[in-house]
Design a protein around this motif. Structure first.
Motif, PDB file in Angstrom:
ATOM      1  N   GLN A  60       0.131 -13.144 -38.453  1.00  0.00           N
ATOM      2  CA  GLN A  60       0.785 -14.446 -38.503  1.00  0.00           C
ATOM      3  C   GLN A  60       0.053 -15.388 -39.444  1.00  0.00           C
ATOM      4  O   GLN A  60       0.680 -16.151 -40.202  1.00  0.00           O
ATOM      5  CB  GLN A  60       0.857 -15.046 -37.094  1.00  0.00           C
ATOM      6  CG  GLN A  60       1.615 -16.358 -37.010  1.00  0.00           C
ATOM      7  CD  GLN A  60       3.059 -16.236 -37.453  1.00  0.00           C
ATOM      8  OE1 GLN A  60       3.701 -15.213 -37.226  1.00  0.00           O
ATOM      9  NE2 GLN A  60       3.577 -17.275 -38.083  1.00  0.00           N
ATOM     10  N   ARG A  61      -1.293 -15.345 -39.436  1.00  0.00           N
ATOM     11  CA  ARG A  61      -2.062 -16.200 -40.351  1.00  0.00           C
ATOM     12  C   ARG A  61      -1.799 -15.825 -41.808  1.00  0.00           C
ATOM     13  O   ARG A  61      -1.710 -16.693 -42.678  1.00  0.00           O
ATOM     14  CB  ARG A  61      -3.556 -16.087 -40.029  1.00  0.00           C
ATOM     15  CG  ARG A  61      -3.974 -16.797 -38.757  1.00  0.00           C
ATOM     16  CD  ARG A  61      -5.469 -16.983 -38.669  1.00  0.00           C
ATOM     17  NE  ARG A  61      -6.165 -15.710 -38.561  1.00  0.00           N
ATOM     18  CZ  ARG A  61      -6.444 -15.108 -37.405  1.00  0.00           C
ATOM     19  NH1 ARG A  61      -6.053 -15.687 -36.265  1.00  0.00           N
ATOM     20  NH2 ARG A  61      -7.093 -13.977 -37.361  1.00  0.00           N
TER      21      ARG A  61
ATOM     22  N   LYS B 126       0.982 -14.558 -42.976  1.00  0.00           N
ATOM     23  CA  LYS B 126       2.319 -15.056 -43.325  1.00  0.00           C
ATOM     24  C   LYS B 126       2.296 -16.556 -43.602  1.00  0.00           C
ATOM     25  O   LYS B 126       2.921 -17.044 -44.546  1.00  0.00           O
ATOM     26  CB  LYS B 126       3.301 -14.749 -42.200  1.00  0.00           C
ATOM     27  CG  LYS B 126       3.630 -13.269 -42.054  1.00  0.00           C
ATOM     28  CD  LYS B 126       4.597 -13.046 -40.896  1.00  0.00           C
ATOM     29  CE  LYS B 126       4.935 -11.571 -40.746  1.00  0.00           C
ATOM     30  NZ  LYS B 126       5.854 -11.324 -39.598  1.00  0.00           N
ATOM     31  N   GLU B 127       1.581 -17.303 -42.763  1.00  0.00           N
ATOM     32  CA  GLU B 127       1.515 -18.751 -42.933  1.00  0.00           C
ATOM     33  C   GLU B 127       0.834 -19.113 -44.249  1.00  0.00           C
ATOM     34  O   GLU B 127       1.281 -20.018 -44.965  1.00  0.00           O
ATOM     35  CB  GLU B 127       0.773 -19.379 -41.757  1.00  0.00           C
ATOM     36  CG  GLU B 127       1.539 -19.292 -40.439  1.00  0.00           C
ATOM     37  CD  GLU B 127       0.723 -19.760 -39.251  1.00  0.00           C
ATOM     38  OE1 GLU B 127      -0.484 -20.047 -39.436  1.00  0.00           O
ATOM     39  OE2 GLU B 127       1.272 -19.825 -38.135  1.00  0.00           O
ATOM     40  N   ARG B 128      -0.237 -18.407 -44.589  1.00  0.00           N
ATOM     41  CA  ARG B 128      -0.949 -18.703 -45.827  1.00  0.00           C
ATOM     42  C   ARG B 128      -0.124 -18.321 -47.052  1.00  0.00           C
ATOM     43  O   ARG B 128      -0.201 -18.984 -48.088  1.00  0.00           O
ATOM     44  CB  ARG B 128      -2.284 -17.962 -45.844  1.00  0.00           C
ATOM     45  CG  ARG B 128      -3.296 -18.506 -44.843  1.00  0.00           C
ATOM     46  CD  ARG B 128      -4.515 -17.631 -44.761  1.00  0.00           C
ATOM     47  NE  ARG B 128      -5.476 -18.136 -43.777  1.00  0.00           N
ATOM     48  CZ  ARG B 128      -6.569 -17.479 -43.399  1.00  0.00           C
ATOM     49  NH1 ARG B 128      -6.830 -16.285 -43.931  1.00  0.00           N
ATOM     50  NH2 ARG B 128      -7.389 -18.004 -42.513  1.00  0.00           N
ATOM     51  N   SER B 129       0.647 -17.255 -46.916  1.00  0.00           N
ATOM     52  CA  SER B 129       1.438 -16.807 -48.062  1.00  0.00           C
ATOM     53  C   SER B 129       2.518 -17.808 -48.440  1.00  0.00           C
ATOM     54  O   SER B 129       2.978 -17.852 -49.573  1.00  0.00           O
ATOM     55  CB  SER B 129       2.069 -15.447 -47.781  1.00  0.00           C
ATOM     56  OG  SER B 129       3.027 -15.545 -46.749  1.00  0.00           O
ATOM     57  N   LEU B 130       2.939 -18.624 -47.476  1.00  0.00           N
ATOM     58  CA  LEU B 130       3.956 -19.629 -47.752  1.00  0.00           C
ATOM     59  C   LEU B 130       3.402 -20.788 -48.578  1.00  0.00           C
ATOM     60  O   LEU B 130       4.146 -21.512 -49.237  1.00  0.00           O
ATOM     61  CB  LEU B 130       4.533 -20.188 -46.433  1.00  0.00           C
ATOM     62  CG  LEU B 130       5.300 -19.179 -45.560  1.00  0.00           C
ATOM     63  CD1 LEU B 130       5.713 -19.848 -44.249  1.00  0.00           C
ATOM     64  CD2 LEU B 130       6.518 -18.643 -46.295  1.00  0.00           C
ATOM     65  N   ASP B 131       2.076 -20.959 -48.531  1.00  0.00           N
ATOM     66  CA  ASP B 131       1.443 -22.086 -49.204  1.00  0.00           C
ATOM     67  C   ASP B 131       0.749 -21.708 -50.501  1.00  0.00           C
ATOM     68  O   ASP B 131       0.161 -22.555 -51.164  1.00  0.00           O
ATOM     69  CB  ASP B 131       0.405 -22.730 -48.273  1.00  0.00           C
ATOM     70  CG  ASP B 131       1.046 -23.213 -46.983  1.00  0.00           C
ATOM     71  OD1 ASP B 131       2.223 -23.609 -47.035  1.00  0.00           O
ATOM     72  OD2 ASP B 131       0.373 -23.175 -45.940  1.00  0.00           O
TER      73      ASP B 131
ATOM     74  N   GLU C 295      -2.954 -15.672 -53.671  1.00  0.00           N
ATOM     75  CA  GLU C 295      -3.036 -14.899 -52.429  1.00  0.00           C
ATOM     76  C   GLU C 295      -3.839 -13.634 -52.638  1.00  0.00           C
ATOM     77  O   GLU C 295      -4.683 -13.263 -51.814  1.00  0.00           O
ATOM     78  CB  GLU C 295      -1.624 -14.552 -51.949  1.00  0.00           C
ATOM     79  CG  GLU C 295      -1.602 -13.847 -50.592  1.00  0.00           C
ATOM     80  CD  GLU C 295      -0.194 -13.581 -50.121  1.00  0.00           C
ATOM     81  OE1 GLU C 295      -0.063 -12.780 -49.179  1.00  0.00           O
ATOM     82  OE2 GLU C 295       0.740 -14.153 -50.694  1.00  0.00           O
TER      83      GLU C 295
END
Length: 226
Positions: free
Chosen positions: A198-199, A201-206, A212
């Protein structure tokens, strides 16, 4: 449940899916009750000209055989009881059950070999989520257990860790260096990996893809810095 000389025994029950285990347990019980020989070898009928000693020994064998047959009757379910209901000796009942399940056990062993091969080749695919992969692992190990395979949690944990997608390599290294794999539960491992996923995925959005990749490369090096 039966009691003999103060020793309480929980009797196994043959239910159609556990013959291999059941017959091992029954042999121990027969040995404890001193009737294993009549179950496996049977006993000879007494001749008309037999001596009184021979007749006495024959009566004792019949008594022990009835005891063994009664044990078998107590240790099978209704379906299996019907298969041996007309058996007059424990050996006859024992042999009937053995023949009934010989073919099924062979099929089970062949199936287990196929499942073992599938288990060995199983790898997490790029499109798999952690939940998806654990579902595949559980489904396969449950099928193997159903065929008699003993699957320890530690072996399953090790299998998961060495077959995860490479993007989880850094967390795998961290787990292997900081944890005793014998103490990790499968559910605990899944929860930790899902939180890490989940972390990611969240970082990949930013971040853009190049940034990345750079972050992942740095993360891979972090365990080596301690």
């Amino acid at each position: 449940m039966a009691s003999n000389s103060g020793f309480t025994m929980v009797l196994p029950t043959l239910n159609g899916k556990n013959y291999e285990r059941w017959q091992v347990q029954m042999k121990v019980l027969f040995g404890y009750q001193e009737v294993l020989d009549v179950v496996q070898d049977g006993f000879q009928a007494v001749e008309d000209e037999a001596t009184e000693v021979q007749r006495s020994l024959h009566r004792e064998c019949m008594k022990r055989d009835c005891k063994a047959l009664a044990m078998i009757h107590q240790c099978v379910d209704d379906s299996n009881f019907e298969k041996i209901a007309q058996s007059s000796t424990s050996k006859e009942a024992w042999d009937i059950l053995g023949r009934c399940y010989a073919g099924a056990e062979k099929v089970k062993k062949v199936k287990l070999q196929t499942l073992r091969r599938e288990y060995e080749l199983l790898q997490m695919k790029d499109e798999d989520t952690i939940a998806d992969y654990f579902t595949k692992i559980r489904s396969l190990t449950n099928l193997m257990k159903g065929c008699g395979e003993i699957m320890k949690d530690q072996l399953i944990v090790e299998k998961v860790l060495r077959t995860l997608n490479p993007k989880f390599d850094h967390i795998v290294v961290a787990i292997e260096e900081s944890k005793n794999l014998e103490d990790i539960k499968i559910e605990e491992l899944q929860s930790s990996l899902e939180a890490h996923e989940q972390r990611i995925k969240e970082r990949s959005l930013d971040r853009d893809p190049e940034e990345e990749d750079s972050v992942f490369q740095m993360q891979d090096l972090w365990p080596l810095c301690f």
